[in-house]
Design an enzyme around this catalytic site. Structure first.
Site, PDB file in Angstrom:
ATOM      1  CG  ASP A  99      -4.804  87.225  46.152  1.00  0.00           C
ATOM      2  OD1 ASP A  99      -6.187  86.684  45.314  1.00  0.00           O
ATOM      3  OD2 ASP A  99      -4.145  87.168  44.653  1.00  0.00           O
ATOM      4  CG  ASP A 154      -6.814  83.806  40.776  1.00  0.00           C
ATOM      5  OD1 ASP A 154      -6.769  83.148  40.560  1.00  0.00           O
ATOM      6  OD2 ASP A 154      -8.034  84.665  40.113  1.00  0.00           O
ATOM      7  N   GLY A 189      -6.029  90.423  40.082  1.00  0.00           N
ATOM      8  CA  GLY A 189      -6.606  90.680  41.739  1.00  0.00           C
ATOM      9  C   GLY A 189      -7.932  91.966  41.428  1.00  0.00           C
ATOM     10  CG  ASN A 210     -14.013  80.917  37.369  1.00  0.00           C
ATOM     11  OD1 ASN A 210     -14.981  80.141  36.757  1.00  0.00           O
ATOM     12  ND2 ASN A 210     -13.844  82.138  36.309  1.00  0.00           N
ATOM     13  CG  ASP A 247      -0.821  87.791  43.099  1.00  0.00           C
ATOM     14  OD1 ASP A 247      -1.594  87.502  43.739  1.00  0.00           O
ATOM     15  OD2 ASP A 247      -1.041  87.604  41.459  1.00  0.00           O
TER      16      ASP A 247
HETATM   17  P1  B16 Z   1     -12.811  85.501  37.194  1.00  0.00           P
HETATM   18  P2  B16 Z   1      -7.403  86.532  42.575  1.00  0.00           P
HETATM   19  C1  B16 Z   1      -8.747  87.286  40.308  1.00  0.00           C
HETATM   20  O1  B16 Z   1      -8.386  86.624  42.083  1.00  0.00           O
HETATM   21  C2  B16 Z   1      -7.497  87.890  39.202  1.00  0.00           C
HETATM   22  O2  B16 Z   1      -6.393  88.076  40.130  1.00  0.00           O
HETATM   23  C3  B16 Z   1      -7.681  88.252  38.230  1.00  0.00           C
HETATM   24  O3  B16 Z   1      -7.092  88.964  37.160  1.00  0.00           O
HETATM   25  C4  B16 Z   1      -8.858  88.205  37.675  1.00  0.00           C
HETATM   26  O4  B16 Z   1      -9.837  89.400  36.927  1.00  0.00           O
HETATM   27  C5  B16 Z   1     -10.192  88.423  38.413  1.00  0.00           C
HETATM   28  O5  B16 Z   1     -10.216  87.080  39.912  1.00  0.00           O
HETATM   29  C6  B16 Z   1     -11.591  88.004  38.708  1.00  0.00           C
HETATM   30  O6  B16 Z   1     -11.449  86.010  38.168  1.00  0.00           O
HETATM   31  O7  B16 Z   1     -13.270  86.551  36.205  1.00  0.00           O
HETATM   32  O8  B16 Z   1     -12.297  83.726  37.745  1.00  0.00           O
HETATM   33  O9  B16 Z   1     -13.961  85.936  38.111  1.00  0.00           O
HETATM   34  O10 B16 Z   1      -5.929  87.061  42.797  1.00  0.00           O
HETATM   35  O11 B16 Z   1      -8.049  88.025  43.530  1.00  0.00           O
HETATM   36  O12 B16 Z   1      -7.397  85.439  43.601  1.00  0.00           O
HETATM   37 MG    MG Z   2      -3.955  87.481  43.365  1.00  0.00          MG
END
Ligand code: B16
Ligand code: MG
Length: 217
Positions: A8, A10, A45, A117, A169
């Site tokens: 993962d 973030d 997530g 992102n 996480d």
């Molecule tokens: P975005 P991961 C997730 O990334 C984040 O944990 C989550 O908090 C966020 O809302 C989601 O990506 C979408 O992100 O707004 O940048 O498209 O933990 O899966 O790497």
């Molecule tokens: Mg994450």
């Protein structure tokens, strides 16, 4: 036999989870909603729109799709502002070495992030060439806890789900990995991530020997 590790992004590779929290908190404040760190765990997530819906649910606010898209875009522009100030050194200690060690041991390495992102983040960290595949929020229909993202990563890596180990996480991410039929290492607190096969404090703490141990369990 574990043939691939899927990370993962973030909260596992870099603390962008904190930037997501700051941006959501700012939006929640504008809506007179108190977003605590505890509630924030539920946003980890899951997709941007799903996160917004959780926050609106807290305030009992119901909005049109157009209004929700405006708010989601606003949060994302703040998040992107934080990213622009992020330094490559913010990558968690030991992560680059771990990825290098895994690849040298013949283990495939993938990235599976719900974030739209994600590609920008890995470019900012200068690790875009370290993965055998990258799957992000632009490539999936269902966000975690649905297993789609991890199943797609395994398919692109050319391995079976049961040959994969996921690093996560978020509780939603651990559930997604288990639903995909994969082993999972939780990165964070055992209270939050108790469903994982093993929980570590930070990603860089993981050692390759841990793979063999997880294969036995
Ligand atoms: P975005 P991961 C997730 O990334 C984040 O944990 C989550 O908090 C966020 O809302 C989601 O990506 C979408 O992100 O707004 O940048 O498209 O933990 O899966 O790497
Ligand atoms: Mg994450």
């Amino acid at each position: 036999m574990i043939k691939a590790c899927i990370f993962d992004l973030d909260g596992v590779i870099v603390d962008t989870a904190h930037y997501h929290y700051l941006a959501w908190k700012r939006l929640a404040q504008e809506l007179n909603i108190d977003l605590t760190e505890e509630i924030n765990e539920r946003l980890k997530g899951v997709s941007r729109m799903h996160s917004l819906e959780i926050i609106l649910g807290l305030g009992g606010i119901s909005l049109s799709q157009h209004e929700k898209e405006n708010l989601a875009n606003k949060k994302n522009s703040w998040f992107v502002d934080y990213l622009e100030r992020m330094a490559p050194e913010e990558i968690f200690p030991g992560v680059k070495q771990l990825i290098k060690d895994l690849r040298q041991s013949g283990i495939k390495v993938g990235l599976a992030s719900s974030s739209k992102n994600a590609k920008t983040v890995i470019q900012l960290l200068h690790i875009q060439n370290e993965f055998d595949t990258v799957v992000d929020g632009t490539m999936i229909t269902h966000s975690k806890p649905h297993p789609e993202i991890f199943l797609l990563a395994a398919e692109r890596l050319g391995v079976l789900p049961q040959e994969c180990l996921v690093f996560e996480d978020a509780e939603a991410g651990v559930e997604a990995a288990i639903a995909a039929g994969m082993k999972c290492v939780g990165v964070g607190s055992p209270e939050q991530l108790g469903k994982a096969n093993k929980v570590i404090t930070t990603t860089g703490d993981f050692r390759i020997a841990g793979l063999r141990e997880l294969e036995r369990n």
